[in-house]
Design a protein around this motif. Structure first.
Motif, PDB file in Angstrom:
ATOM      1  N   PRO A  14       5.407 -47.181  27.607  1.00 28.27           N
ATOM      2  CA  PRO A  14       4.140 -47.220  28.339  1.00 28.27           C
ATOM      3  C   PRO A  14       3.583 -45.829  28.590  1.00 28.27           C
ATOM      4  N   ALA A  15       2.299 -45.772  28.916  1.00 26.27           N
ATOM      5  CA  ALA A  15       1.648 -44.507  29.265  1.00 26.27           C
ATOM      6  C   ALA A  15       1.640 -44.334  30.781  1.00 26.27           C
ATOM      7  N   PHE A  16       1.469 -43.100  31.227  1.00 25.04           N
ATOM      8  CA  PHE A  16       1.439 -42.816  32.656  1.00 25.04           C
ATOM      9  C   PHE A  16       0.221 -41.986  33.066  1.00 25.04           C
ATOM     10  N   TYR A  17      -0.578 -41.527  32.090  1.00 27.37           N
ATOM     11  CA  TYR A  17      -1.686 -40.637  32.424  1.00 27.37           C
ATOM     12  C   TYR A  17      -2.794 -41.330  33.213  1.00 27.37           C
ATOM     13  N   TYR A  18      -2.831 -42.654  33.196  1.00 19.31           N
ATOM     14  CA  TYR A  18      -3.835 -43.362  33.999  1.00 19.31           C
ATOM     15  C   TYR A  18      -3.279 -43.722  35.386  1.00 19.31           C
ATOM     16  N   ARG A  19      -2.072 -43.262  35.688  1.00 20.38           N
ATOM     17  CA  ARG A  19      -1.426 -43.398  36.987  1.00 20.38           C
ATOM     18  C   ARG A  19      -1.322 -44.857  37.439  1.00 20.38           C
ATOM     19  N   ARG A  66      -9.527 -46.486  29.422  1.00 24.12           N
ATOM     20  CA  ARG A  66      -9.923 -45.650  28.281  1.00 24.12           C
ATOM     21  C   ARG A  66     -10.097 -44.210  28.757  1.00 24.12           C
ATOM     22  N   TRP A  67      -9.397 -43.322  28.095  1.00 24.95           N
ATOM     23  CA  TRP A  67      -9.440 -41.902  28.443  1.00 24.95           C
ATOM     24  C   TRP A  67     -10.821 -41.342  28.146  1.00 24.95           C
ATOM     25  N   LYS A  68     -11.408 -40.658  29.126  1.00 20.23           N
ATOM     26  CA  LYS A  68     -12.752 -40.098  28.976  1.00 20.23           C
ATOM     27  C   LYS A  68     -12.755 -38.582  28.894  1.00 20.23           C
ATOM     28  N   GLY A  69     -11.559 -38.001  28.964  1.00 15.89           N
ATOM     29  CA  GLY A  69     -11.481 -36.561  28.839  1.00 15.89           C
ATOM     30  C   GLY A  69     -11.767 -35.831  30.145  1.00 15.89           C
TER      31      GLY A  69
END
Length: 215
Positions: A179-184, A212-215
């Motif tokens: 899983p990803a964690f950058y979206y907390r 969705r990552w927006k930068g």
């Protein structure tokens, strides 16, 4: 990828940890209007993991038990209990090698194995199809249909890595259960749901609520 969003999915679960990811995937496809049919298969080892991680008891009403797992919050359990499971998700026995998904003439659009144990990976990669899960995966490969293997194991030895290469070389997508964690993510359920959304997006079924990552 298919020329149209997949309407007929095969979803399998095997004896690796990560049943919460399976649950979120099943919840997502049950809500997904573009998906009309889901054939669901659980291996014997997968059933053992479901019992340990989600509190599933026995084989009866398996899908409904997964979606309304005892470990879900009461509000989520109440919402999932309203889902008409029987209308879309059909349970198949892993011992039934003559089931519909065992034939290339059956119009399955794609298959997901989540979690995919390294034992299941090995059998798929080497064409050993003595049970329905491996046979359905073999059919996807020979018919050149999308096959997504959410492999879960750590650390990986050389045999695991070679089998991942063999499966990928035959046409499967190796989609490790990472899983990803950058979206907390605030909860385990949110983390698992976002992973399920990524799998569905890969098959041409992007979800409107996905991060969705927006930068």
């Amino acid at each position: 990828m298919p020329n149209h969003p997949p309407q007929n999915l095969t979803i399998a679960t095997t004896g690796a940890s990560g049943s919460v990811f399976l649950r979120q995937l099943l919840l997502s496809v049950e809500r997904e209007a573009r998906v009309r049919t889901v054939n669901f298969i659980a291996s014997d080892s997968g059933l053992r993991v479901l019992a340990e991680e989600l509190g599933i008891k026995g084989r009866s009403n398996l899908v409904r038990q997964i979606l309304a797992s005892e470990k879900m919050k009461p509000s989520a359990r109440a919402a999932s209990s309203k889902i008409t499971v029987v209308s879309k998700i059909k349970e198949q026995s892993n011992a039934d090698i003559a089931a519909n998904v065992a034939s290339g003439s059956y119009p399955a659009d794609a298959m997901i194995v989540i979690p995919c144990s390294v034992g299941t990976l090995a059998r798929i990669a080497n064409g050993t199809a003595s049970h329905l899960i491996e046979r359905a995966a073999d059919v996807c490969l020979k018919e050149k249909r999308p096959l997504v293997l959410c492999v879960r194991e750590t650390p990986l030895n050389k045999i695991h890595i070679r089998n991942m290469f063999r499966a990928a070389d035959a046409g499967a997508t190796i989609f490790p259960l990472i899983p990803a964690f950058y979206y907390r993510p605030a909860t385990l359920e949110v983390m698992a749901r976002e992973f399920a959304y990524r799998v569905l997006a890969h098959l041409g079924l992007p979800q409107p609520n996905a991060f969705r990552w927006k930068g």
